[in-house]
Write a protein that holds these residues in place. Structure first.
Motif, PDB file in Angstrom:
ATOM      1  N   UNK A   1       0.837  -1.189   0.000  1.00  0.00           N
ATOM      2  CA  UNK A   1       0.000   0.000   0.000  1.00  0.00           C
ATOM      3  C   UNK A   1       0.887   1.261   0.000  1.00  0.00           C
ATOM      4  N   UNK A   2       0.756   2.118  -1.040  1.00  0.00           N
ATOM      5  CA  UNK A   2       1.635   3.294  -1.153  1.00  0.00           C
ATOM      6  C   UNK A   2       1.573   4.219   0.065  1.00  0.00           C
ATOM      7  N   UNK A   3       0.383   4.329   0.669  1.00  0.00           N
ATOM      8  CA  UNK A   3       0.247   5.178   1.864  1.00  0.00           C
ATOM      9  C   UNK A   3       1.136   4.669   2.996  1.00  0.00           C
ATOM     10  N   UNK A   4       1.197   3.350   3.119  1.00  0.00           N
ATOM     11  CA  UNK A   4       2.028   2.751   4.164  1.00  0.00           C
ATOM     12  C   UNK A   4       3.507   2.996   3.871  1.00  0.00           C
ATOM     13  N   UNK A   5       3.885   2.878   2.611  1.00  0.00           N
ATOM     14  CA  UNK A   5       5.294   3.089   2.242  1.00  0.00           C
ATOM     15  C   UNK A   5       5.699   4.539   2.529  1.00  0.00           C
ATOM     16  N   UNK A   6       4.786   5.479   2.236  1.00  0.00           N
ATOM     17  CA  UNK A   6       5.075   6.893   2.522  1.00  0.00           C
ATOM     18  C   UNK A   6       5.326   7.089   4.016  1.00  0.00           C
ATOM     19  N   UNK A   7       4.454   6.497   4.837  1.00  0.00           N
ATOM     20  CA  UNK A   7       4.635   6.614   6.298  1.00  0.00           C
ATOM     21  C   UNK A   7       5.939   5.982   6.752  1.00  0.00           C
ATOM     22  N   UNK A   8       6.261   4.830   6.179  1.00  0.00           N
ATOM     23  CA  UNK A   8       7.514   4.149   6.543  1.00  0.00           C
ATOM     24  C   UNK A   8       8.731   5.008   6.184  1.00  0.00           C
ATOM     25  N   UNK A   9       8.664   5.600   4.986  1.00  0.00           N
ATOM     26  CA  UNK A   9       9.789   6.434   4.545  1.00  0.00           C
ATOM     27  C   UNK A   9       9.932   7.672   5.426  1.00  0.00           C
ATOM     28  N   UNK A  10       8.762   8.202   5.850  1.00  0.00           N
ATOM     29  CA  UNK A  10       8.796   9.372   6.737  1.00  0.00           C
ATOM     30  C   UNK A  10       9.487   9.028   8.057  1.00  0.00           C
ATOM     31  N   UNK A  11       9.108   7.878   8.618  1.00  0.00           N
ATOM     32  CA  UNK A  11       9.728   7.451   9.884  1.00  0.00           C
ATOM     33  C   UNK A  11      11.216   7.236   9.716  1.00  0.00           C
ATOM     34  N   UNK A  12      11.576   6.588   8.620  1.00  0.00           N
ATOM     35  CA  UNK A  12      12.980   6.302   8.343  1.00  0.00           C
ATOM     36  C   UNK A  12      13.765   7.608   8.159  1.00  0.00           C
ATOM     37  N   UNK A  13      13.168   8.566   7.431  1.00  0.00           N
ATOM     38  CA  UNK A  13      13.810   9.875   7.217  1.00  0.00           C
ATOM     39  C   UNK A  13      14.018  10.605   8.535  1.00  0.00           C
ATOM     40  N   UNK A  14      12.978  10.602   9.371  1.00  0.00           N
ATOM     41  CA  UNK A  14      13.082  11.294  10.658  1.00  0.00           C
ATOM     42  C   UNK A  14      14.220  10.745  11.489  1.00  0.00           C
ATOM     43  N   UNK A  15      14.425   9.444  11.406  1.00  0.00           N
ATOM     44  CA  UNK A  15      15.436   8.808  12.241  1.00  0.00           C
ATOM     45  C   UNK A  15      16.845   8.942  11.664  1.00  0.00           C
ATOM     46  N   UNK A  16      16.957   8.848  10.331  1.00  0.00           N
ATOM     47  CA  UNK A  16      18.294   8.824   9.707  1.00  0.00           C
ATOM     48  C   UNK A  16      18.741  10.180   9.172  1.00  0.00           C
ATOM     49  N   UNK A  17      17.781  11.095   8.959  1.00  0.00           N
ATOM     50  CA  UNK A  17      18.126  12.357   8.323  1.00  0.00           C
ATOM     51  C   UNK A  17      18.248  12.248   6.806  1.00  0.00           C
ATOM     52  N   UNK A  18      17.934  11.068   6.267  1.00  0.00           N
ATOM     53  CA  UNK A  18      17.962  10.892   4.804  1.00  0.00           C
ATOM     54  C   UNK A  18      16.634  11.374   4.233  1.00  0.00           C
ATOM     55  N   UNK A  19      16.648  12.498   3.497  1.00  0.00           N
ATOM     56  CA  UNK A  19      15.384  13.055   3.006  1.00  0.00           C
ATOM     57  C   UNK A  19      15.260  12.958   1.486  1.00  0.00           C
ATOM     58  N   UNK A  20      16.369  12.665   0.819  1.00  0.00           N
ATOM     59  CA  UNK A  20      16.299  12.496  -0.627  1.00  0.00           C
ATOM     60  C   UNK A  20      17.188  11.320  -1.009  1.00  0.00           C
ATOM     61  N   UNK A  21      16.957  10.813  -2.211  1.00  0.00           N
ATOM     62  CA  UNK A  21      17.628   9.575  -2.594  1.00  0.00           C
ATOM     63  C   UNK A  21      17.805   9.520  -4.105  1.00  0.00           C
ATOM     64  N   UNK A  22      18.956   8.997  -4.529  1.00  0.00           N
ATOM     65  CA  UNK A  22      19.138   8.649  -5.935  1.00  0.00           C
ATOM     66  C   UNK A  22      19.147   7.134  -6.027  1.00  0.00           C
ATOM     67  N   UNK A  23      18.265   6.590  -6.853  1.00  0.00           N
ATOM     68  CA  UNK A  23      18.197   5.139  -7.002  1.00  0.00           C
ATOM     69  C   UNK A  23      17.755   4.804  -8.409  1.00  0.00           C
ATOM     70  N   UNK A  24      17.824   3.544  -8.766  1.00  0.00           N
ATOM     71  CA  UNK A  24      17.384   3.167 -10.101  1.00  0.00           C
ATOM     72  C   UNK A  24      16.387   2.027 -10.053  1.00  0.00           C
ATOM     73  N   UNK A  25      15.773   1.824 -11.190  1.00  0.00           N
ATOM     74  CA  UNK A  25      14.887   0.672 -11.343  1.00  0.00           C
ATOM     75  C   UNK A  25      15.781  -0.536 -11.541  1.00  0.00           C
ATOM     76  N   UNK A  26      15.767  -1.454 -10.583  1.00  0.00           N
ATOM     77  CA  UNK A  26      16.733  -2.549 -10.573  1.00  0.00           C
ATOM     78  C   UNK A  26      16.290  -3.689 -11.490  1.00  0.00           C
TER      79      UNK A  26
END
Ligand SMILES: [Zn+2]
Length: 256
Positions: free
Chosen positions: A46-71
């Motif tokens: 569920x995309x809403x859940x992923x957004x919340x997870x990323x928010x929590x992860x960002x708050x904890x790690x300070x990682x707010x942006x990312x460069x990644x690719x389609x693997x």
């Protein structure tokens, strides 16, 4: 007690040149089979859940942006210096259209990352330049020598030398749980010799370490995670142990 959302890669962060870590599966909001800190949008969660997870992860790690690719399980390496930065909380899938399985960069402050659940994430830190790389290596990427190619591209673009590189191989499915077909064993043996397997059990870690040593990375600069994702589904996602439908951890590295 606050739940741990990620493991720090101490061997790399001790240099004080980088932030580097891998997310864990606990502390998020996703339901089974993505329970709970799934950070990937491409696995049916569920995309809403992923957004919340990323928010929590960002708050904890300070990682707010990312460069990644389609693997795509290739040996394609992307020069992250020319890739646009994506806000980590914006999960619009159209924002990343670049296909590949490794990113490299010399940009300070840019975070590069790969998503895994059993495959090996390989962290590269060239302490001299400095420059960094992050690699997604399953069996296909390992046979295609993606980690060797990532080092070659770092040399090509940034002048990196293998003897200056600290390497960490992240949590992945390990030999204890990775039985493969005779055909695949034979292919690995042809590429990397007999040490890569024990009976029908394959070690992706060993196959990648052999490649790294062969191109000149000092053995003492290579560290490997002791964790097997398939044995430790309490901590990590395992594609194989969970029947193919599960979440993904994010392995990330940033030049400070
Ligand atoms: Zn295991």
């Amino acid at each position: 007690m606050t739940e741990n959302l990620y493991l720090t890669i101490q061997e790399l962060t001790d240099t004080r040149l980088v932030k580097a870590g891998i997310s864990l599966r606990s502390g998020g909001v996703s339901d089974t089979p993505y329970r709970s800190l799934n950070l990937a949008t491409h696995v049916g969660d569920n995309p809403e859940a992923v957004i919340q997870n990323r928010q929590r992860f960002s708050n904890r790690t300070g990682i707010t942006s990312l460069k990644y690719c389609q693997q795509i399980h290739s040996n394609t390496v992307i020069n992250g210096n020319t890739l646009p930065l994506t806000l980590f909380n914006n999960i619009n899938p159209n924002l990343t259209t670049v296909s590949g399985d490794a990113l490299i960069t010399t940009n300070h402050g840019d975070t590069i990352g790969v998503f895994t659940a059993d495959c090996v994430s390989i962290f590269i830190l060239d302490i001299a330049t400095p420059a960094i790389g992050i690699v997604h290596a399953g069996w296909r990427g390992t046979i295609a020598r993606i980690v060797t190619n990532a080092l070659a591209q770092m040399m090509n673009f940034y002048g990196t030398h293998a003897e200056n590189c600290l390497i960490h191989l992240g949590p992945s499915i390990q030999q204890c749980c990775y039985e493969v077909s005779s055909e695949l064993l034979t292919r690995f043996e042809e590429h990397f010799g007999q040490d890569v397997h024990n009976g029908h059990s394959l070690s992706l870690h060993t196959a990648n370490v052999i490649q790294l040593v062969n191109v000149g990375v000092p053995t003492e600069f290579i560290s490997t995670s002791p964790f097997c994702t398939s044995c430790r589904t309490d901590m990590f996602y395992s594609y194989r142990a969970e029947g193919g439908q599960t979440g993904r951890m994010l392995s990330y590295i940033q030049l400070i």
